[in-house]
Design an enzyme around this catalytic site. Structure first.
Site: not given
Length: 482
Positions: A104, A271, A161
């Site tokens: 991130h 997904e 994930d």
């Protein structure tokens, strides 16, 4: 040279160098030059050695490098409060980082030049797990919480994930995964938080207490406060997971089936991705049904009406934890090969469903396998109605597609990285033109005008919250918003 500059240089050369750590009291005793401010006593450590500062100048992107003057390894929340107040008095910038490897932060978001980086990894205690929630430190990783909650048959509703990420880190950004269509993002499933604001105040906030701060910090990109503890929602989850994958050659049918599945709710996880197949591109559906032994899923009923290519269906069973942690072996292999340490000029986009098919087709037609460096291309929808964090900006559409180009720069040369970042920026401009938004953890150069457009129509609210909670603008300068 301004007096403020002289004062800061005195501080950095005096206070941050001429200090002695007392290992018995675990506090800092300063031997400061005249005129410099004393460092506060700490339960942890303030590291100023070259290795620690150099490590703090890295992130998962390995693209930008900003070297701090010091790294705080807090021994308590009090240390963070004390250092934020200290930084504010001295005009220093400060950033919180889980630990120099989170996906991130790919473009310097968790870095700070000539300031203080806070390594949150030492605050990693799971304080309490009860029927429907868990109180955890911000440095706890999602996989650690999952290991602790699964013996009680509980799990966070939404997992990214890759579950090696910290809870505080993803709550600052959003935290998206294949369960988001049902539960929203991870920021939609936090119940309370303890936050150290840019004023150096420790505040507990929730939907019912200090609501403006609660709404600002969730997906607030670290601009208003440092999340130090969170109460995360837990839900019951069966112990087994059946995973179905199948290929499509028709992008339209693939996306339509995905939207159908998130509306009828037959699967617990939805997904998808664009993959290489027979020298071209195909689209892989990945869906999962959780179950209890003795109550196995009805495959025929679950797959009825889907338009995947015959002969491409694969079905596998495993534990819920093994499914949630499925990327761990791949990541370990990439680390052994050295590829995990390559630059990652990622691009994560939120695309309005009304324009998604044409936009995805256009971007994919211009994206080569070399552009991806074998990194995955994710594509799956969620429902905007499940989103509750005001500063998580997504398109104005009922369905929103996450479209992610998770690039690895191969070769890892500055020229290749620069080329991929330029391509990201060009795609970002096209995305903005169709009303899309980025998930702002990516390698995209953004101007102040870009940020205003990103947060529109919430920009004034965002700016007001900055003035209220971080009036000196010391927090998380790496985002480049202000």
């Amino acid at each position: 040279m301004s007096s403020r500059t002289v004062s800061r240089r005195t501080l950095l050369q005096g206070a941050l160098v001429a200090v002695a750590f007392n290992p018995l009291s675990r506090s800092w005793a300063s031997t400061l030059e005249a005129g410099s401010a004393p460092l506060p006593p700490l339960d942890g450590e303030l590291l100023m050695d070259t290795a620690s500062r150099t490590a703090a100048s890295e992130d998962f992107g390995h693209i930008l490098h900003r070297t701090p003057w010091a790294v705080l390894v807090p021994g308590s929340v009090k240390d963070i409060v004390a250092m934020v107040r200290f930084a504010r008095r001295q005009g220093l910038k400060i950033a919180a980082a889980r630990g120099l490897g989170e996906s991130h932060s790919t473009f310097g978001q968790s870095q700070v030049a000539a300031g203080i980086v806070i390594d949150m990894s030492t605050l990693s205690t799971i304080h309490e797990i009860d029927e429907d929630s868990a109180w955890v430190d911000a440095g706890v990783r999602w996989h650690e919480l999952l290991q602790a909650s699964l013996p009680c048959g509980k799990s966070p509703p939404v997992l990214t994930d890759y579950i090696e990420l910290s809870i505080g880190g993803t709550l600052s950004a959003g935290g998206i995964g294949g369960q988001a269509f049902r539960w929203g993002l991870q920021v939609d499933n936090v119940l309370e938080m303890d936050v150290v604001t840019g004023r150096g105040e420790l505040v507990r906030c929730s939907r019912w207490r200090e609501r403006p701060l609660f709404d600002a910090v969730r997906s607030g990109l670290g601009q208003f406060g440092i999340i130090v503890r969170a109460k995360v929602r837990l839900v019951e989850v069966p112990p087994r997971a059946r995973t179905y994958t199948a290929l499509y050659t028709d992008l339209h049918r693939f996306m339509e089936d995905q939207r159908r599945l998130i509306e009828d709710g037959r699967f617990d996880y939805v997904e998808g991705s664009a993959v290489t197949s027979n020298g071209g591109r195909a689209y892989q559906l990945e869906v999962v049904k959780y179950f209890t032994p003795g109550s196995e899923p009805n495959d025929a009923r679950l797959l009825a009406g889907l338009g995947f290519q015959p002969g491409t269906l694969q079905v596998s069973d495993g534990s819920y934890f093994d499914f949630a942690n499925r990327l761990a072996p791949l990541v370990e292999l990439l680390k052994q090969l050295g590829v995990w340490g390559f630059p990652h000029p990622w691009l994560d986009m939120f695309v309005p469903a009304r324009s998604a098919e044409a936009f995805v087709q256009e971007v994919l037609s211009q994206t080569t396998e070399a552009d991806m460096g074998q990194g995955p291309i994710l594509l799956y929808p969620f429902r905007a109605s499940e989103l509750t964090a005001p500063f998580l900006r997504t398109p104005n559409d009922r369905h929103v597609f996450l479209f992610s180009l998770l690039r690895t720069a191969i070769p890892p040369t500055p020229e290749n990285v620069a080329s991929l970042v330029r391509k990201n920026r060009a795609i970002f401009d096209r995305l903005t033109a169709i009303g899309g938004k980025i998930y702002p953890v990516d390698a995209v150069p953004m101007s102040s005008g870009d940020w205003r457009r990103h947060f529109h129509p919430a920009w004034e609210r965002f700016e007001h919250a900055k003035g209220r909670y971080d009036p000196d603008r010391i927090l998380t300068p790496g985002q480049g918003i202000f």
